[in-house]
Design a protein around this motif. Structure first.
Motif, PDB file in Angstrom:
ATOM      1  N   ALA A  82      17.399  12.486  44.741  1.00 44.33           N
ATOM      2  CA  ALA A  82      17.378  11.036  44.926  1.00 44.33           C
ATOM      3  C   ALA A  82      16.880  10.364  43.641  1.00 44.33           C
ATOM      4  O   ALA A  82      16.330  11.011  42.758  1.00 44.33           O
ATOM      5  N   GLN A 133      14.093   8.177  48.586  1.00 46.58           N
ATOM      6  CA  GLN A 133      14.191   9.576  48.964  1.00 46.58           C
ATOM      7  C   GLN A 133      14.510   9.751  50.449  1.00 46.58           C
ATOM      8  O   GLN A 133      14.933  10.813  50.863  1.00 46.58           O
ATOM      9  N   PRO A 144       7.938   7.139  48.388  1.00 46.75           N
ATOM     10  CA  PRO A 144       9.351   7.540  48.394  1.00 46.75           C
ATOM     11  C   PRO A 144      10.243   6.515  47.669  1.00 46.75           C
ATOM     12  O   PRO A 144      11.286   6.870  47.140  1.00 46.75           O
ATOM     13  N   ARG A 159      20.317   6.553  48.316  1.00 46.26           N
ATOM     14  CA  ARG A 159      19.896   7.685  47.499  1.00 46.26           C
ATOM     15  C   ARG A 159      19.477   7.299  46.085  1.00 46.26           C
ATOM     16  O   ARG A 159      18.562   7.871  45.501  1.00 46.26           O
TER      17      ARG A 159
END
Ligand code: SF4
Ligand code: SF4
Lengths: 251, 425
Positions: free
Chosen positions: B9, A45, B119, A41
């Motif tokens: 996150a 993501q 990401p 984390r």
């Protein structure tokens, strides 16, 4: 080749153990060649549905964390406690030495609880685990060798002898000879006695060796006129589960 | 419409973001801190002064050196212990290591993926490893400082009340200095990369609070100052900084004299740009970041300027340490057991610890003011101010922009939850 899917998770801790993984630098690059990092984390993501190996940092405190841990357990082939908070409760267990109203009033200015407070517990108090990486923080090299072992399907092994053995090997002066109590004789080695090397003493972050009172190094304490309890009273910042009165903070 | 991101996150610690919109109008916007408090102030009580810094270090792995250093300084203040110049320089060098470490992790691993629409950097490395490799090379330089001076990269082992328990060798310091010099090409690439990012336009004026710099860039200090002109002694912080408990967070929001304010790299840069080292000053000019900057998204660039500054400062400090024949020092003995306060510029801004000791050197009371707690009020207002400007965009883009804003603040949630005492105001 089928790469193992590896993930990192954090409950209640300081994230220092995860940072130690990131601090592996080149070794981390090498590891990324052989594993598939699917969840972390702090850095990513992504969320994974299934893992081969889950490393979980931090203690279980709140009911929500119990649930999270059970969910991680359910989707992971192997679950490994990452660091002292996860393996033994770590520094969080200092809270068990104080009454809840003291904790609330010193941190939040009022003695009535603001929400339900749980007792900091190691992962194994909630779910079965497949091993631990000891330390506060973990030792990076040890982490790599444990991970390599896991990737090869080996059983996880951690050292059984105490920190004293590593001190002797590195020819470091014994803390007791300098008049300072030290938890080295009782503590599981594997850290290279890093604190003693840095001029400090061992505070037992890696947890106790299996038979602390029967090992050959236990007599170092007696030779210098110390009782285990006295040393613990001086240096116990990682209270062991056995000496915690779990009810004190459980309220 | 409700927009909700659970367990954000790429930030330190656990927090959720909840935005409620009705017909495009903002109803509420909450940055919910869901981290479990660890009651550090409570568990410090009763500890011997020798043990305190090692325990507070465990509040946060990312700021472990800042917490240790400010803790030692507060204890030394309470015990009437003076430290040598040698100790002061080594401690500052260690702090440079942590500022670099923390900023680099934030810039490359936490912030950059938003701008590159990835990401994570680790995902990106599957096709091209250049970025990840460069980030890790730079980070390694920062870690080298912490290892040489502090004994390991996270949770230092060489520090003690009154000085150092072990010292680096001259050879190690020189190698370290060379290591820092070798980072320069990677730094240049980093500056080019960040100079080209498409940073959202947004403006939110706020006052900036940092320590006073004594002519240089602020690190340690006895006075804090705000860009509104107020100067306050650190020792008198009680009554100046107020923390309130907010219903949706396990952390608290701080205000100074009733106003929200911002701490951290942009606040330091705003108040002390004239104290920047030469290369850092040039980089600030190239990136057009300096006093009066009102765009919180551009905090990233302030952090990058500081990365350059602290590399230069590290090199300078090693030069200065060269003039000392580093020699072990006997730790001075306490002259009293009283109260003490100290402050340091941690990566995320002003960090303050206050302790009271009783006879036998056991801690009676502790209080800590954490940078992220000081920034939370400002962050929440910025989020609320930003939502109406972007509410017309696709939900994914709204969340991306809000997450970018949160990450620009680099909140450190482990810290914010653990150590605040509420003064009801
Ligand atoms: S074991 Fe230590 S370093 Fe690891 S998370 Fe817990 S407090 Fe942090
Ligand atoms: S010397 Fe002791 S306290 Fe230090 S890392 Fe090793 S086991 Fe932990």
């Amino acid at each position: 080749m089928n790469r193992k899917r590896v993930g990192f998770f954090d409950l209640t801790g300081c994230e220092g153990c995860q940072l130690t993984v990131l601090n592996l630098e080149e070794q981390l690059l090498d590891l990324l060649e052989v594993i598939d990092l699917v969840e972390f984390r702090e850095l990513m993501q992504d969320q994974a549905e299934r893992l081969d190996i889950a490393f979980v940092e931090g203690s279980v405190v709140k009911p929500a964390e119990e649930e999270r841990l059970r969910a991680i357990r359910a989707k992971s082939e192997r679950l490994i406690a990452l660091g002292a908070c996860a393996a033994t409760g770590g520094i969080n267990r200092l809270a068990t030495l104080h009454a809840p109203d003291h904790l609330w009033s010193s941190s939040f200015g009022r003695s009535e609880p603001l929400w339900e407070m749980g007792t900091p517990r190691p992962l194994a108090a909630v779910v079965p685990i497949d091993g631990e990486v000891p330390g506060c923080p973990i030792d990076g090299r040890e982490f790599v060798s444990i991970l390599q072992g896991l990737l090869m399907g080996q059983e996880l092994e951690i050292p059984t002898f105490p920190v004293c053995a590593e001190c002797k090997l590195a020819e470091l002066p014994c803390s007791f000879e300098q008049g300072a109590p030290c938890l080295g004789p009782l503590t599981r080695s594997g850290c290279g006695a890093v604190c003693i090397r840095g001029g400090d003493v061992c505070r037992g972050c890696r947890g106790e060796v299996d038979n602390p009172r029967s090992g050959p190094y236990h007599r170092i304490l007696e030779e210098h006129g110390w009782q285990v309890e006295q040393v613990l009273a001086e240096l116990r910042i990682y209270p062991h589960q056995a000496d915690g009165d779990d009810d004190a903070a459980a309220d | 419409m409700q927009l909700r991101i659970n367990q954000l996150a790429r930030i330190e610690g656990h927090a959720d973001l909840v935005v409620d919109l009705e017909k495009g109008e903002l109803v509420s916007c909450r940055f919910e801190v869901v981290e479990t408090p660890r009651f550090f102030e409570g568990i410090l009580t009763g500890l011997h002064y020798r043990e305190v810094a090692g325990v507070v270090s465990r509040i946060c792995g990312i700021c472990s050196h800042s917490h240790s250093l400010v803790s030692l300084t507060a204890t030394e203040d309470a015990l009437g212990i003076d430290i040598s110049d040698q100790t002061r320089l080594l401690r500052e060098l260690l702090l440079c290591g942590e500022l670099l470490q923390s900023h680099l992790v934030q810039l490359y691993f936490m912030a950059l993926p938003d701008y590159l629409l990835l990401p994570s950097l680790i995902q990106a490395a599957k096709s091209d490893r250049t970025l990840l490799e460069r980030a890790l090379r730079l980070k390694k330089g920062a870690n080298a400082i912490c290892e040489v001076i502090g004994g390991r990269p996270v949770h230092p082992v060489t520090l003690r009340v009154g000085g150092f328990a072990s010292l680096p060798e001259r050879k190690e310091l020189l190698q370290l200095q060379q290591h820092l010099r070798n980072l320069l090409p990677d730094l240049e690439e980093t500056i080019d990369l960040f100079a080209g990012l498409d940073i959202p336009l947004f403006s939110r004026p706020v006052s900036n609070v940092s320590l006073q710099g004594d002519g240089g860039y602020p690190v340690f200090g006895t006075h804090m100052e705000s860009s509104d002109g107020a100067v306050l002694p650190v020792a008198g912080y009680v009554g100046q900084i107020n923390e309130r408990l907010v219903a949706h967070a396990t952390a608290k929001h701080a205000e100074m004299e009733g106003h929200r304010y911002r701490v951290g790299s942009l606040a330091r840069l705003n108040n002390h740009h004239q104290g920047l080292a030469p290369m850092a000053a040039k980089v600030a000019a190239v990136l057009r970041i300096g006093p009066g900057e009102e765009n919180p998204y551009r905090m990233l660039l302030a952090r990058l300027v500081e990365v350059v500054h602290f590399v230069e400062r590290g090199i300078q400090l090693i030069d200065r340490l060269e003039d000392y024949d580093l020699a072990p020092e006997e730790p001075p003995l306490p002259r009293r057991f009283g109260s003490g306060v100290a402050a340091v510029e941690a990566p995320r801004g002003l960090l303050l610890h206050a302790y009271r000791y009783g006879e036998e050197g056991r801690l009676l009371e502790a209080d800590c003011v954490i940078p992220t707690a000081q920034n939370l009020a400002s962050l929440e207002e910025d989020l609320a101010g930003r939502v109406p400007e972007i509410a017309h965009l696709e939900p994914d883009e709204v969340s991306r922009q809000l997450e970018m804003l949160i990450r620009a603040y680099d909140p450190c949630i482990s810290c914010a939850t653990h150590l605040l005492r509420v003064k009801y105001v």
